[in-house]
Design an enzyme around this catalytic site. Structure first.
Site, PDB file in Angstrom:
ATOM      1  N   ARG A 294      10.036  41.092   1.185  1.00  8.34           N
ATOM      2  CA  ARG A 294      10.544  39.719   1.288  1.00  8.34           C
ATOM      3  C   ARG A 294      12.019  39.663   1.661  1.00  8.34           C
ATOM      4  O   ARG A 294      12.492  38.674   2.224  1.00  8.34           O
ATOM      5  CB  ARG A 294      10.228  38.931   0.015  1.00  8.34           C
ATOM      6  CG  ARG A 294       8.744  38.582  -0.105  1.00  8.34           C
ATOM      7  CD  ARG A 294       8.442  37.832  -1.368  1.00  8.34           C
ATOM      8  NE  ARG A 294       8.785  38.559  -2.564  1.00  8.34           N
ATOM      9  CZ  ARG A 294       8.028  39.514  -3.107  1.00  8.34           C
ATOM     10  NH1 ARG A 294       6.868  39.839  -2.554  1.00  8.34           N
ATOM     11  NH2 ARG A 294       8.418  40.144  -4.194  1.00  8.34           N
TER      12      ARG A 294
ATOM     13  N   GLU B 254      10.379  45.895 -12.547  1.00 16.11           N
ATOM     14  CA  GLU B 254       9.942  45.055 -13.673  1.00 16.11           C
ATOM     15  C   GLU B 254       8.475  45.393 -13.975  1.00 16.11           C
ATOM     16  O   GLU B 254       8.028  45.307 -15.103  1.00 16.11           O
ATOM     17  CB  GLU B 254      10.091  43.580 -13.266  1.00 16.11           C
ATOM     18  CG  GLU B 254      10.070  42.606 -14.412  1.00 16.11           C
ATOM     19  CD  GLU B 254      10.181  41.165 -13.931  1.00 16.11           C
ATOM     20  OE1 GLU B 254      10.258  40.928 -12.714  1.00 16.11           O
ATOM     21  OE2 GLU B 254      10.162  40.279 -14.796  1.00 16.11           O
TER      22      GLU B 254
END
Ligand code: AMP
Length: 173
Positions: free
Chosen positions: A60, A97
């Site tokens: 992204r 994460e």
């Protein structure tokens, strides 16, 4: 302040794994005016700064950093997932994460002393962008800043990245 953009960032619960609230920017990119507004935010912030190259994190980061590099008139550097780059590459592994991963950069993508602006969509733990910083430093590049559309402040990634260079974010959660 960035209401129109924020309205087009969609929370997707439990993606890609349970417990993660994924910040989906595709509705924002899918609206032409909002997409332009996002690129303009970065452009206005960095248009008067000395930048030789914009380095973008797969995937992204590519979507925001490539139009920005074009608008700034800078070169583009791809920071890619393992096995995607065809030429000799530097490699850095890092924790996410959700899981762990690796980033790679062509050894000739950044020249010694070049000023590099790093771009991604979201900063969470900062692990991905720390790997990106290390890749640029391995090549002898200087880091202008790392910049993100979205900061997940509770993940405290900023604390890690500010050791390398200033951190710029526009929408904070
Ligand atoms: P981190 O390394 O923890 O800072 O994670 C940042 C990278 O993972 C970026 O490339 C983001 O696109 C992606 N990412 C991490 N957490 C999220 C999230 N909650 N929503 C969307 N993307 C995320």
């Amino acid at each position: 302040m960035y209401d129109e953009i924020e309205q087009r960032i969609r929370d997707v619960k439990d993606f890609p794994t349970k417990g993660i609230v994924f910040k989906d920017i595709t509705p924002a990119l899918g609206d032409g005016k909002t997409f332009a507004e996002i690129i303009n935010l970065f452009y206005e912030r960095f248009k008067n700064v000395k930048i030789d190259k914009v380095a973008v994190v797969e995937a992204r980061g590519f979507l925001l950093g490539a139009p920005l590099a074009h608008k700034l008139g800078c070169g583009l550097v791809l920071l890619r997932k393992p096995g995607k780059l065809p030429y000799e590459s530097y490699k850095e592994s890092y924790d996410l994460e959700y899981g762990s991963a690796m980033l790679e950069m062509h050894v000739d993508a950044v020249k010694k002393g070049e000023w590099v602006l790093l771009i991604d969509d979201v900063i969470a733990t900062g692990g991905t962008m720390e790997a990106a910083c290390k890749l640029v430093q391995k090549a002898g590049g200087e880091i202008v800043a790392s910049a993100f559309l979205i900061e997940l402040t509770f993940c405290k990634g900023r604390d890690i990245l500010e050791k390398y260079a200033p951190v710029e974010t526009f929408i904070k959660y």
